[in-house]
Design a protein around this motif. Sequence first.
Motif, PDB file in Angstrom:
ATOM      1  N   UNK A   1      16.820   0.436   1.720  1.00 34.06           N
ATOM      2  CA  UNK A   1      16.037   0.875   0.565  1.00 34.06           C
ATOM      3  C   UNK A   1      14.791  -0.001   0.459  1.00 34.06           C
ATOM      4  N   UNK A   2      13.752   0.535  -0.206  1.00 31.42           N
ATOM      5  CA  UNK A   2      12.538  -0.265  -0.273  1.00 31.42           C
ATOM      6  C   UNK A   2      11.592   0.063  -1.401  1.00 31.42           C
ATOM      7  N   UNK A   3      11.809   1.175  -2.089  1.00 33.24           N
ATOM      8  CA  UNK A   3      10.779   1.609  -3.026  1.00 33.24           C
ATOM      9  C   UNK A   3      10.717   0.754  -4.287  1.00 33.24           C
ATOM     10  N   UNK A   4      11.799   0.052  -4.606  1.00 35.34           N
ATOM     11  CA  UNK A   4      11.793  -0.789  -5.800  1.00 35.34           C
ATOM     12  C   UNK A   4      11.330  -2.212  -5.522  1.00 35.34           C
ATOM     13  N   UNK A   5      11.204  -2.564  -4.263  1.00 35.56           N
ATOM     14  CA  UNK A   5      10.813  -3.927  -3.898  1.00 35.56           C
ATOM     15  C   UNK A   5       9.472  -3.991  -3.179  1.00 35.56           C
ATOM     16  N   UNK A   6       8.919  -2.849  -2.792  1.00 39.45           N
ATOM     17  CA  UNK A   6       7.740  -2.843  -1.916  1.00 39.45           C
ATOM     18  C   UNK A   6       6.546  -3.557  -2.523  1.00 39.45           C
ATOM     19  N   UNK A   7       6.207  -3.223  -3.764  1.00 39.46           N
ATOM     20  CA  UNK A   7       5.013  -3.836  -4.338  1.00 39.46           C
ATOM     21  C   UNK A   7       5.180  -5.337  -4.490  1.00 39.46           C
ATOM     22  N   UNK A   8       6.296  -5.772  -5.044  1.00 41.10           N
ATOM     23  CA  UNK A   8       6.466  -7.203  -5.284  1.00 41.10           C
ATOM     24  C   UNK A   8       6.490  -7.991  -3.978  1.00 41.10           C
ATOM     25  N   UNK A   9       7.129  -7.438  -2.949  1.00 38.97           N
ATOM     26  CA  UNK A   9       7.146  -8.120  -1.653  1.00 38.97           C
ATOM     27  C   UNK A   9       5.746  -8.206  -1.056  1.00 38.97           C
ATOM     28  N   UNK A  10       5.012  -7.109  -1.098  1.00 38.36           N
ATOM     29  CA  UNK A  10       3.661  -7.103  -0.552  1.00 38.36           C
ATOM     30  C   UNK A  10       2.724  -7.980  -1.381  1.00 38.36           C
ATOM     31  N   UNK A  11       2.852  -7.914  -2.691  1.00 37.25           N
ATOM     32  CA  UNK A  11       1.990  -8.735  -3.546  1.00 37.25           C
ATOM     33  C   UNK A  11       2.241 -10.220  -3.287  1.00 37.25           C
ATOM     34  N   UNK A  12       3.503 -10.596  -3.207  1.00 34.54           N
ATOM     35  CA  UNK A  12       3.842 -12.003  -3.014  1.00 34.54           C
ATOM     36  C   UNK A  12       3.357 -12.508  -1.659  1.00 34.54           C
ATOM     37  N   UNK A  13       3.564 -11.712  -0.614  1.00 30.95           N
ATOM     38  CA  UNK A  13       3.261 -12.165   0.745  1.00 30.95           C
ATOM     39  C   UNK A  13       1.789 -12.044   1.108  1.00 30.95           C
ATOM     40  N   UNK A  14       1.100 -11.053   0.540  1.00 30.77           N
ATOM     41  CA  UNK A  14      -0.279 -10.809   0.956  1.00 30.77           C
ATOM     42  C   UNK A  14      -1.320 -11.213  -0.080  1.00 30.77           C
ATOM     43  N   UNK A  15      -1.022 -11.025  -1.354  1.00 32.59           N
ATOM     44  CA  UNK A  15      -2.013 -11.344  -2.391  1.00 32.59           C
ATOM     45  C   UNK A  15      -1.791 -12.735  -2.956  1.00 32.59           C
ATOM     46  N   UNK A  16      -0.580 -13.017  -3.361  1.00 34.65           N
ATOM     47  CA  UNK A  16      -0.269 -14.337  -3.929  1.00 34.65           C
ATOM     48  C   UNK A  16      -0.566 -15.444  -2.914  1.00 34.65           C
ATOM     49  N   UNK A  17      -0.402 -15.128  -1.638  1.00 31.52           N
ATOM     50  CA  UNK A  17      -0.654 -16.103  -0.574  1.00 31.52           C
ATOM     51  C   UNK A  17      -2.141 -16.293  -0.304  1.00 31.52           C
ATOM     52  N   UNK A  18      -2.970 -15.388  -0.830  1.00 36.68           N
ATOM     53  CA  UNK A  18      -4.406 -15.475  -0.602  1.00 36.68           C
ATOM     54  C   UNK A  18      -4.899 -14.736   0.613  1.00 36.68           C
ATOM     55  N   UNK A  19      -4.024 -13.991   1.279  1.00 37.72           N
ATOM     56  CA  UNK A  19      -4.426 -13.287   2.492  1.00 37.72           C
ATOM     57  C   UNK A  19      -5.399 -12.150   2.191  1.00 37.72           C
ATOM     58  N   UNK A  20      -5.115 -11.378   1.139  1.00 39.89           N
ATOM     59  CA  UNK A  20      -6.010 -10.306   0.705  1.00 39.89           C
ATOM     60  C   UNK A  20      -6.070 -10.327  -0.821  1.00 39.89           C
ATOM     61  N   UNK A  21      -7.006  -9.551  -1.390  1.00 36.41           N
ATOM     62  CA  UNK A  21      -7.060  -9.456  -2.846  1.00 36.41           C
ATOM     63  C   UNK A  21      -6.250  -8.248  -3.326  1.00 36.41           C
ATOM     64  N   UNK A  22      -6.082  -8.162  -4.635  1.00 41.37           N
ATOM     65  CA  UNK A  22      -5.270  -7.092  -5.222  1.00 41.37           C
ATOM     66  C   UNK A  22      -5.870  -5.723  -4.920  1.00 41.37           C
ATOM     67  N   UNK A  23      -7.185  -5.637  -4.935  1.00 37.58           N
ATOM     68  CA  UNK A  23      -7.842  -4.358  -4.660  1.00 37.58           C
ATOM     69  C   UNK A  23      -7.455  -3.824  -3.283  1.00 37.58           C
ATOM     70  N   UNK A  24      -7.357  -4.696  -2.309  1.00 40.36           N
ATOM     71  CA  UNK A  24      -6.978  -4.283  -0.964  1.00 40.36           C
ATOM     72  C   UNK A  24      -5.545  -3.776  -0.932  1.00 40.36           C
ATOM     73  N   UNK A  25      -4.647  -4.483  -1.631  1.00 37.29           N
ATOM     74  CA  UNK A  25      -3.259  -4.035  -1.679  1.00 37.29           C
ATOM     75  C   UNK A  25      -3.154  -2.661  -2.345  1.00 37.29           C
ATOM     76  N   UNK A  26      -3.908  -2.447  -3.421  1.00 38.02           N
ATOM     77  CA  UNK A  26      -3.908  -1.144  -4.090  1.00 38.02           C
ATOM     78  C   UNK A  26      -4.450  -0.062  -3.149  1.00 38.02           C
ATOM     79  N   UNK A  27      -5.430  -0.419  -2.340  1.00 40.49           N
ATOM     80  CA  UNK A  27      -5.953   0.544  -1.352  1.00 40.49           C
ATOM     81  C   UNK A  27      -4.854   0.933  -0.375  1.00 40.49           C
ATOM     82  N   UNK A  28      -4.078  -0.021   0.092  1.00 43.21           N
ATOM     83  CA  UNK A  28      -3.010   0.262   1.051  1.00 43.21           C
ATOM     84  C   UNK A  28      -1.871   1.072   0.437  1.00 43.21           C
ATOM     85  N   UNK A  29      -1.598   0.847  -0.842  1.00 49.46           N
ATOM     86  CA  UNK A  29      -0.393   1.418  -1.452  1.00 49.46           C
ATOM     87  C   UNK A  29      -0.679   2.542  -2.446  1.00 49.46           C
ATOM     88  N   UNK A  30      -1.954   2.865  -2.652  1.00 47.34           N
ATOM     89  CA  UNK A  30      -2.268   3.928  -3.605  1.00 47.34           C
ATOM     90  C   UNK A  30      -3.440   4.784  -3.137  1.00 47.34           C
TER      91      UNK A  30
END
Length: 422
Positions: free
Chosen positions: A320-349
Amino acid sequence: MKTLIKNVYVDNQLQSILIEDNKIKAIGTNLGDKFNQVIDGNGATALPGLVDVHVHFRDPGLTYKETTETGSKASAHGGFTSVCVMPNVKPVVDTPHELQEQLSLNQRESVVHAYQYAAISKQLIAYKPTDFTQMAEMGAIAFTNDGHGVQNAETMYLAMKEAKKLNKPLVAHVEDDSLINGGVMNAGAKADELGLPGMSPLSESSQLARDLLLAKDTGVHYHVAHISTKESVELVRMAKQRGVNVTAEVSPHHLLLDDSMIESDNPMMKMNPPLRSPEDRHALIAGLMDGTIDMVATDHAPHSEKEKSGSMKDVAFGIVGIETAFSLMYTSFVKSGLVNLKTLVKWMSKNPADIFHLPAGRLEEGQPADLTLMDLDDEYEIDANDFLSKGKNSPFIGQKVYGKTKLTLVDGNVAYQDGSVE
């Protein structure tokens, strides 16, 4: 019906959102004083509803794993407002009749927008394509044999020509059965160490190479599901450079896990395609970052506890993954400084909505009131007891993450709400 959502961050500014007649009427401050409903966001961040083009709701026929109702509620819990549902249920969505039944089920039971795929061929394995024309006219969002690679090149070629004629995406689970050899994880040193049969990366990349040549010839919009190997990333990159109309998705688990992390015969680490090597994972990240891979899709695949208990040799593929996808991606990619939130929203929305021509992906005036409120500072531990999905089969249980869904609205109506938002 007028709804005001106040005290929310939109583009880093504390604002309010006015919703009227299922649409976003205005975003700003001082939006009036007469409302039917006022929701206090308490400083959460408002995002356009997330879009997942790859989910399995198991309904009908496999409802002990998931139902349209539970899967859609899990989607809303994860911040998703639009999903595309795979056709490998029982009966398979491979005729106009079955499609109509499925569309009616989605409309009746889903709390989010549930778009429906139809099968490329009968029972997902036959050589003759299904009735693309009628099913496209009825509302099939795209065509796929997900769960099975199309083994016959002529079948894929004919399907691509039909999809091109109808301007519909052809979505491929790329997997050459002759190269699977009963594998349950990625072929390599780790599989050898654990004494488990391995699946060659060539089973994916060789069929993808075939399909890209066919896609170039037909001009179809060819979409690669759950890409997993470095060779596949490079093939898509080269195809895009040569003008092939190809898009690709990657699942969070292939970005965050690899076979070096499989320390034992762990059934929660069995999925198809399997977790590949660290080099493959790094190539997937690079491909997502440079635009070769267009979007993130969960491949949400719920199973019963019994089906995911035992050796990887015997248990079902998928997590399963739909309930954890955003938090996992946000933590690993945005919180870490790899990308900004706008980029994550582009990938996921935004990107999945645009590429699949869905009325979603934008938090703007005049757009549908499909949005989610996320508390980006809320750190929590992933707990299967919190899942609204029937499936609890996740390798991320116990992991600490940031970014918790507080509220999800679909057409301005509450699809998910936690206790802190009133």
